[in-house]
Design a protein around this motif. Structure first.
Motif, PDB file in Angstrom:
ATOM      1  N   THR A  29      26.514 -39.358 -11.134  1.00 31.37           N
ATOM      2  CA  THR A  29      26.086 -38.866 -12.523  1.00 31.37           C
ATOM      3  C   THR A  29      25.356 -37.759 -12.359  1.00 31.37           C
ATOM      4  O   THR A  29      25.570 -36.627 -13.958  1.00 31.37           O
ATOM      5  CB  THR A  29      25.683 -39.836 -13.529  1.00 31.37           C
ATOM      6  N   PRO A  39      24.254 -33.475 -12.278  1.00 33.13           N
ATOM      7  CA  PRO A  39      25.484 -32.052 -12.479  1.00 33.13           C
ATOM      8  C   PRO A  39      24.628 -31.671 -10.848  1.00 33.13           C
ATOM      9  O   PRO A  39      23.814 -31.291 -10.455  1.00 33.13           O
ATOM     10  CB  PRO A  39      24.365 -31.716 -13.026  1.00 33.13           C
ATOM     11  N   LYS A  40      26.372 -31.093 -10.202  1.00 32.38           N
ATOM     12  CA  LYS A  40      25.521 -30.498  -9.249  1.00 32.38           C
ATOM     13  C   LYS A  40      26.442 -29.284  -9.309  1.00 32.38           C
ATOM     14  O   LYS A  40      27.687 -28.815 -10.335  1.00 32.38           O
ATOM     15  CB  LYS A  40      26.839 -31.489  -8.278  1.00 32.38           C
ATOM     16  N   ARG A  41      25.849 -27.844  -8.975  1.00 34.58           N
ATOM     17  CA  ARG A  41      26.311 -26.797  -8.724  1.00 34.58           C
ATOM     18  C   ARG A  41      25.846 -25.556  -8.062  1.00 34.58           C
ATOM     19  O   ARG A  41      24.571 -26.333  -7.005  1.00 34.58           O
ATOM     20  CB  ARG A  41      26.136 -25.286 -10.221  1.00 34.58           C
ATOM     21  N   GLU A  67      27.897 -30.062 -16.253  1.00 37.11           N
ATOM     22  CA  GLU A  67      28.829 -30.610 -14.854  1.00 37.11           C
ATOM     23  C   GLU A  67      29.115 -30.689 -13.621  1.00 37.11           C
ATOM     24  O   GLU A  67      27.448 -29.935 -13.323  1.00 37.11           O
ATOM     25  CB  GLU A  67      30.021 -29.447 -15.336  1.00 37.11           C
ATOM     26  N   ASP A  68      29.899 -31.536 -13.115  1.00 43.94           N
ATOM     27  CA  ASP A  68      29.633 -31.670 -11.697  1.00 43.94           C
ATOM     28  C   ASP A  68      30.122 -31.271 -11.235  1.00 43.94           C
ATOM     29  O   ASP A  68      31.784 -30.799 -11.165  1.00 43.94           O
ATOM     30  CB  ASP A  68      29.259 -32.895 -12.005  1.00 43.94           C
ATOM     31  N   THR A  80      31.700 -30.139  -8.165  1.00 42.89           N
ATOM     32  CA  THR A  80      32.506 -31.156  -7.356  1.00 42.89           C
ATOM     33  C   THR A  80      33.734 -31.133  -8.612  1.00 42.89           C
ATOM     34  O   THR A  80      35.025 -31.822  -7.559  1.00 42.89           O
ATOM     35  CB  THR A  80      32.508 -32.205  -6.743  1.00 42.89           C
ATOM     36  N   TYR A 111      22.945 -40.367  -8.629  1.00 41.93           N
ATOM     37  CA  TYR A 111      23.335 -39.742  -8.185  1.00 41.93           C
ATOM     38  C   TYR A 111      25.331 -39.349  -8.045  1.00 41.93           C
ATOM     39  O   TYR A 111      25.084 -38.537  -8.460  1.00 41.93           O
ATOM     40  CB  TYR A 111      22.985 -40.020  -6.580  1.00 41.93           C
TER      41      TYR A 111
END
Length: 380
Positions: free
Chosen positions: A32, A34-36, A297-298, A300, A30
């Motif tokens: 690591t 990637p969030k977008r 990439e993350d 946040t 969670y």
């Protein structure tokens, strides 16, 4: 009692270790992950456009569209080509085969661009393009507006370019585009009180301006074994130098006389009028920077870095100029993630209290633990 249940009960410590391991792996995944805001979509389509306002539809098809189709179809990996022909415009939608690996897509697009660039000299004279666009699927994660009521758009643009260069050096940012920039012009305007024969002097003024900024070789000097070119000064670099230009004006009976150009007409520096695709922020003219995030990439983490860079840059701006976030997707993503965590916690509490109403607290705790374990297992 079934065999799996009996196995789990008889090896209590092993089961606790496995559950703890699953939760730990899920938490690591969670953190690591990637969030977008928008999913990454592989674009397998390229848009090719060429324009020629002087050709009719039949000529566009024969002289422009057909050569573009033949050159594109010869490239390995191209699956389908759809062509649209309008008034003076040809647009090709080039789809790649699904068998083309994702890593090879940029090289195929590059081959299309190279082949079409080689074809450009053979197009009918006056053809603009062909131009290829493969980046229309990119989405910005933030937009930054630079405004300054006491500054010109040119001055704001200079600061926007400084910020763009600054962001390009940061990890996690793939592209920064500048919007709202207006092409600059030097405007020569007649005054309302100007003499009536000012219009007869326009050819003289045009001739005087055409005689400036002519690049001519002034020779070279050999110095310590190195040949240094000699340059002639006198180039017109700004509106003030143009206004100070001396123009030879014919006189009545006294021959020609030299008059300062700024005394005949108004010389000013400005932008195109009307403005082309202007940008406004809170009702004020602005220069807008759109920031795109690199893949994997993350959002946040990149958003926190972007806020820090923007705060540091805003502190260095001249008094009266401001740099503000116009849109900011990292905040939206952070709110969505926090909402999901809150929902999971609420689910755990609801399941726990419902089970407590019917069974003992130990059994209820075991059943309620299924919720975080299931989420952790999904992430792991």
């Amino acid at each position: 009692m079934t065999a799996p249940t009996a196995f789990a009960i008889s090896r209590e410590r092993l089961m606790l270790l496995l559950m703890g391991l699953i939760l730990a792996l899920g938490m690591m995944s969670y953190l690591t992950l990637p969030k977008r805001e928008d999913p990454e979509i592989t674009i397998r389509t390229a848009l090719v456009m060429a324009t020629h306002p002087g050709l009719d539809l039949a000529q566009l098809e024969e002289l422009v569209a057909r050569p573009l189709e033949e050159a594109t179809r010869a490239i390995e990996g191209v699956d389908e080509i759809r062509t649209r022909i309008g008034m003076g415009t040809v647009v090709l939608e080039v789809d790649l085969e699904t068998s083309v690996p994702e890593a090879a897509i940029p090289s195929v697009f590059g081959e299309i661009e190279d082949d079409l660039a080689a074809l450009a000299p053979t197009m009918p004279e006056g053809t603009r393009g062909p131009l290829i666009n493969t980046d229309f699927g990119a989405v910005s994660i933030a937009s930054i507006a630079l405004t300054g009521p006491d500054f010109s758009l040119s001055e704001i643009k200079d600061q926007a370019e400084v910020l763009r260069d600054r962001l390009y050096g940061k990890e996690g940012i793939s592209a920064v585009e500048v919007h709202g920039v207006q092409e600059e012009r030097i405007w020569l305007e007649t005054r309302s009180e100007a003499h009536g024969n000012i219009y007869t002097l326009l050819p003289v003024i045009a001739k005087a301006l055409q005689g400036q900024n002519v690049s001519l070789s002034a020779g070279s000097v050999l110095l310590d074994g190195q040949r240094m070119p000699v340059e002639i000064s006198g180039e017109l670099r700004d509106a003030d130098q143009i206004a100070d230009l001396l123009v030879e004006v014919p006189g009545a009976g006294k021959g020609a006389r030299l008059v300062r150009l700024g005394d005949l007409i108004t010389v000013r520096r400005g932008t195109v009028d009307p403005a082309e695709r202007p940008v406004f922020h809170n009702g004020r003219p602005a220069i807008l920077l759109s920031v795109e995030m690199a893949a994997g990439e993350d959002i946040t983490v990149v958003g926190d870095m972007l806020r820090g860079e923007l705060d540091a840059f805003a502190a260095s701006l001249p008094v009266g100029m401001a740099a503000e976030l116009s849109t900011f997707q990292p905040a939206v993503v952070a709110d969505s993630v926090n909402e999901a965590l809150v929902n999971m916690g609420q689910t755990f509490v609801v399941v726990l209290f419902v089970m407590l109403a019917f069974i003992g607290w130990r059994q209820a705790l075991i059943v309620a633990t299924i919720v975080p374990l299931a989420v952790g297992f999904a992430f792991a």
